[in-house]
Enzyme design. Structure first.
Site, PDB file in Angstrom:
ATOM      1  N   SER A 124      -7.560   6.588  12.692  1.00 39.65           N
ATOM      2  CA  SER A 124      -7.082   6.757  14.067  1.00 39.65           C
ATOM      3  C   SER A 124      -7.562   5.615  14.939  1.00 39.65           C
ATOM      4  CB  SER A 124      -7.574   8.084  14.650  1.00 39.65           C
ATOM      5  OG  SER A 124      -7.298   8.176  16.033  1.00 39.65           O
ATOM      6  N   TYR A 155     -14.200  14.523  17.168  1.00 40.21           N
ATOM      7  CA  TYR A 155     -13.060  13.895  16.492  1.00 40.21           C
ATOM      8  C   TYR A 155     -13.255  12.388  16.379  1.00 40.21           C
ATOM      9  CZ  TYR A 155      -8.210  12.513  15.554  1.00 40.21           C
ATOM     10  OH  TYR A 155      -7.076  11.964  15.005  1.00 40.21           O
TER      11      TYR A 155
END
Length: 702
Positions: free
Chosen positions: A579, A592
């Protein structure tokens, strides 16, 4: 309805009545029924035809036209577009220019001068075999029961006695114009016969209608099968009785999964191969028998069998209870077996080749026998491997029947070579489409039943790979499987339920990949989830879930896949879907974002460690892939919208506007990035990060 024991009667009078008056439609109907039963003929095997009266488009006169399965077709799936249509009189008039059997191949080009329907398929080498017989409907089939008699040492005598002279006999000969003439001669000498047995090859039957032809074929095959059944055991145990016993089913599957990647590595020494495994009872009866060594080296009899399975199988000498966990020891033991096979194949080629023979092809075996466990087939794709396996099962059935009533005879080596390296077969191979970029590759994409994962798996399948779809959600997985089968066919996909935090499920998924395809080449760690909360609102359960799925899951899947990749010894790819958040700090993202950063560095560490094994490890960094993505479920969208002070509905536009390219990112964009790493142009690239985020300057790696 007629009842048969050894073949299946599938004729439906209502369906056939609806086709009445259209002989070509009835030909297709009959062909599809016959091809649906593998005891009658295997995939791509056999040929069917019909003759009709039609109007010549040039003269308007009534002419006889033969419609016949075209080159390379399959009667089980045959459509009108797969038929060739030829003027019968022109085809027969080619006899006037036929220069003899030494010039057989030149006749194939002349078939083109006989074509009636210019949009029809190219005629096959079997065309004159049907053209020189006068019957309206003709079947040329490869039934196991008939070939068992045709391949028996006393086949001609057995045929005469079994059918009382109503089935003729023509000795083995390669298909072509001369064989067509011999079939006509056989009929002229025996005008009342209902069919012809071709030595070692197959069966010709006919009828005045599609139904009469269908019934004639079934009745002759049924009679052959009945005769074999009546004789099984009279000469003693089948295949000389059992030499070793089979392992229990679960142990056979476990051992097959362990050894398949090793075998695949050896078989892929020239190009990547895909595998197929079977432990069908018929296979086990043969490979565990006392007669295995005697019969296996003889090879097959029917040329269609031989073309798919090669000169002979490789029989593994490794014990059925050997320790397969010591991969290097197993490889060392198998090395000599494969070298012996390659030398045998080279010797066969050198001793049989002609001045104009094509160059030697892949020297590795197609069929590999593991007594007590099962049989493997390896070929350029899954369908070809599966079909090769099916053909060898047919060959086993033939050997079983021939040995029961006489003794089995195989094609002489020179005849076999002349079929395998036939210039017409070589021309057919040269006309085949160029392999796609990922042909011969096996891909496992975690979380591939939807969203980014499904887009990646779909891209890989489009480019020729076979894929192991997996997901925690069984219903979603089943739906994805149906979609992939509809798009790519049943041979392109297998499935496994997979939670990446559970090591036993990871091992089970890789076992499925090994059993179904032979191993794995591309592993994409895509499975994920997201939680967006402030640091005060984060709870330990959130943290543990994120790190278990994203970091631990990536580690466990890569670790397990590494064992398979190293067992194959042909390199491979690991791609980790990370990501932008691995590089960019933002609010409400402690769990996250830090887990993604761990994934990114773990990728670098794996790249550094696995490079010596030619295993490439690369990263794709998406951002804001909203379409069809599970990551936006569970409050993530609300959390991100809250962090940016906007509504959920405004998120897609917000994310696009903050990028340099002002683009919305879609799952297919991530799929394309993954393909860039594995498609062949970046084979010397590892440890890289490819951002697919529309351009976020803060996420630039350098």
């Amino acid at each position: 309805m007629k009842t048969f024991k050894h073949v299946e009667y599938l004729w439906d009078d209502d369906k056939a009545s609806a086709l009445e008056g259209d002989e070509v439609a009835l030909l297709l109907y009959r062909s599809n029924l016959l091809g649906a039963d593998l005891r009658i003929t295997n995939y791509g095997g056999g040929n069917t035809s019909c003759k009709v009266i039609d109007k010549d488009p040039l003269t308007g006169e009534a002419v006889e036209v033969m419609w016949i399965k075209g080159s390379g077709g399959d009667i089980g799936t045959l459509k009108k577009s797969g038929l060739a249509a030829l003027y019968v009189d022109r085809l027969r008039n080619l006899e006037n220019v036929y220069r003899g059997i030494e010039h057989e191949d030149e006749m194939v080009e002349l078939f083109n001068h006989c074509i009636f329907d210019l949009s029809s398929k190219a005629p096959s080498i079997d065309t004159p075999l049907h053209g020189f017989l006068p019957f309206k409907h003709i079947d040329h089939l490869h039934p196991d029961a008939a070939i068992a008699i045709a391949a028996a040492k006393d086949g001609k005598k057995i045929t005469e006695e079994l059918f009382g002279g109503s089935i003729g006999w023509v000795d083995w000969q390669r298909p072509g114009f001369d064989l067509g003439i011999k079939l006509r001669s056989c009929l002229e000498e025996n005008p009342n016969i209902r069919g012809i047995m071709l030595g070692s090859h197959g069966l010709f039957t006919w009828g005045d209608t599609a139904y009469a032809c269908y019934m004639n074929s079934l009745e002759v095959i049924e009679r052959c099968a009945e005769y074999l059944e009546q004789n099984y055991g009279k000469k003693g145990p089948v295949f000389g009785g059992e030499k070793i016993s089979s392992l229990p089913p679960n142990e056979r599957q476990a051992r097959a999964a362990k050894i398949a990647p090793i075998l695949r590595g050896f078989c892929s020494s020239e190009r990547n191969m895909i595998g197929h495994f079977t432990d069908d009872p018929k296979v086990l009866e043969f490979i565990n028998s006392n007669d295995l060594d005697r019969l296996a080296i003889m090879g097959t009899s029917c040329p269609d069998h031989f073309l798919r399975t090669k000169i002979q199988p490789l029989t593994l000498k490794i014990a059925k209870d050997a320790d397969l966990n010591d991969v290097e020891a197993v490889k060392a033991e198998l090395e000599s077996s494969f070298e012996e096979y390659r030398e045998l194949y080279s010797s066969y080629y050198e001793s049989c080749k002609h001045e104009n023979s094509p160059a030697i092809r892949d020297r590795n075996p197609v069929i590999i026998i593991y007594p007590g466990v099962g049989m493997f087939a390896f070929a350029k794709d899954k369908q070809t491997a599966r079909v090769a396996s099916e053909f060898y099962v047919n060959a086993i059935n033939v050997m079983r029947g021939a040995e029961a009533v006489s003794s089995y005879t195989a094609l002489p080596r020179q005849e076999a070579f002349d079929i395998e390296y036939w210039l017409l077969e070589e021309a057919k191979l040269q006309r085949m489409p160029k392999p796609k970029s990922l042909s011969g590759k096996i891909a496992l994409v975690t979380g591939s039943a939807g969203g980014i994962g499904k887009a990646i798996a779909k891209k890989f399948a489009e480019e020729g790979a076979v894929v192991l779809l997996n997901d925690m959600n069984e219903e979603r997985l089943a739906s994805a499987k149906d979609e992939f089968i509809a798009l790519f066919g049943k041979d392109a996909v297998a499935t496994a339920v997979l939670d990446v935090t559970q090591q036993d499920q990871i091992e089970s998924a890789l076992k499925t990949a090994a059993i179904e395809f032979g191993g794995v080449d591309i592993v994409v760690n895509n499975a994920g989830l997201s939680i967006s909360k402030t640091i005060e609102d984060h709870v330990q359960k959130d943290w543990d879930l994120l790190y278990n799925v994203l970091v631990k899951g990536q580690f466990l899947v890569t670790q397990a896949a590494t064992h398979v990749l190293k067992a194959q010894g042909i390199g491979g790819d690991v791609i980790n879907i990370v990501s932008k958040n691995a590089l960019v700090s933002g609010p409400n993202n402690a769990g996250y974002g830090s887990a993604k950063a761990a994934q990114l560095h773990l990728s670098r560490l794996n790249a550094a460690e696995l490079g010596m094994a030619k295993i490439r490890v690369n990263v794709v960094n998406p951002d804001a892939v909203i379409s069809d993505s599970n990551i936006w479920a569970g409050g993530w969208a609300e959390g991100r919208a809250k962090a940016y002070g906007i509504s959920v509905e405004e998120l897609p536009a917000y994310y696009a506007k903050r990028t340099l390219l002002n683009e919305i990112i879609l799952p297919v964009d991530i799929a394309n990035a993954c393909f860039a790493f594995v498609g062949g142009n970046l084979n010397k690239s590892t440890g890289n990060v490819l951002n697919v985020d529309g351009g976020v300057a803060m996420a630039f790696v350098r």
